[in-house]
Design an enzyme around this catalytic site. Sequence first.
Site: not given
Ligand code: ADP
Length: 392
Positions: A9, A16, A92, A180, A208-210, A240, A282-283, A329, A331, A378
């Site tokens: 990926n 990755k 991917r 996605h 809901l990731g980056n 974004r 970073d959330m 989503g 965490n 994925e």
């Molecule tokens: P990508 O799209 O790069 O694969 P991920 O699915 O790993 O990204 O998501 C990254 C996001 O998830 C970041 O904003 C990160 O802060 C958030 N995140 C990961 N773990 C936690 C947590 N325990 N609490 C809040 N946000 C989290």
Amino acid sequence: MSDLILVLNAGSSSIKFALYDAAEDLRLRLKGQVEGIGVAAHFSARDANGNSLGEQSWMDGIQPDHELATEFLMHWLRAEVADGRLVGVGHRVVHGGTRFSVPARIDSDVADYLSRLIPLAPLHQPHNLAPIRRIAQQSDAPPQVACFDTAFHRTRPEVEQALPLPREITGRGVRRYGFHGLSYEYIASKLPQIDPRAARGRTVVAHLGNGASLCGMLAGRSVATTMGFTALEGLMMGTRAGSIDPGVILYLFDTLHMNARDVSALLYKRSGLLGVSGISSDMRVLSASESARAREAIDLFAYRIVREIGSIAAALRGIDALVFTAGIGENAASVREAVCRGCDWLGVEMDEQANSGNQLRISSASSPVAAWVIPTDEELMVARHTRQLLRD
Ligand code: ADP
């Protein structure tokens, strides 16, 4: 000797990887990444239990590009799993254009077609293709399979994929593709065991990731999604902007005299959670921050999700389930709480305790709409496709 499937990926600055046993129900053997490609590359790998298998940094001197990082990785794998035989590599790939609605075995014709899609995804497609090219150059190259982020969304009705622009523009492939897809397809594959009613019915999945997007599924097939021509449309994301009035972009060009490169960097890298908070994309960092701007960024992030869920629910004509997945989503309970509260009018009744514990079901037993937290995978989806295609 066991047959192994490698999944790659490749992103803009990372590759990755994950290695699976092809025979043993795709048991994960190891996974890792080369990150910081082009800046300060760092390789790390772990076994399925999380134990480190190796690390390496390239601090000074020549930094590997995606192709060299791939070569390093293939060498490392050959030494690390001497008892295994690589029977396929699954990639991917962000864009499959209008041609691919399912994964494809890569030959020179497929590789040429995917290269021609680079203008549609200039920030991702070249990086996806670099490892494919490098592996194909090996004398004993294993078969390679491309799995597309766009493919799952090819089932959407034409009206969902079309853009209201003149034909001379849309005729050049300017349409809403959606992304996605591998994550959504994985969730669709899990739903029948978790929520059979939703698997047959109407589900909104929030990845809901980056990067972040929503997908509306009808009986497990995509009918609507928030990302479009590029991965910029729709939800606010880590860096974004998501959907904004195109007039803002005209203003950036005409009044602020920004050029295309600056505007692209602004929309892809400097906006979203990072831009609004001024602190981080970073959330985890924002959730821990005392800053009012961090709070505003999280509130805006959740509000835009709620708005877009309304739009997807309209396309689905109602919803039976809401699924959260990917880093945020899976965490960030406070984000899920804000989203679920904003969707109370749709019939989502959250169970606070279950939500704060990141449990599988986070809606109350009596909730008309079920809400779930389902971790996505994925890489496993790519491995499944690769094994399937190589068997056929
Ligand atoms: P990508 O799209 O790069 O694969 P991920 O699915 O790993 O990204 O998501 C990254 C996001 O998830 C970041 O904003 C990160 O802060 C958030 N995140 C990961 N773990 C936690 C947590 N325990 N609490 C809040 N946000 C989290």
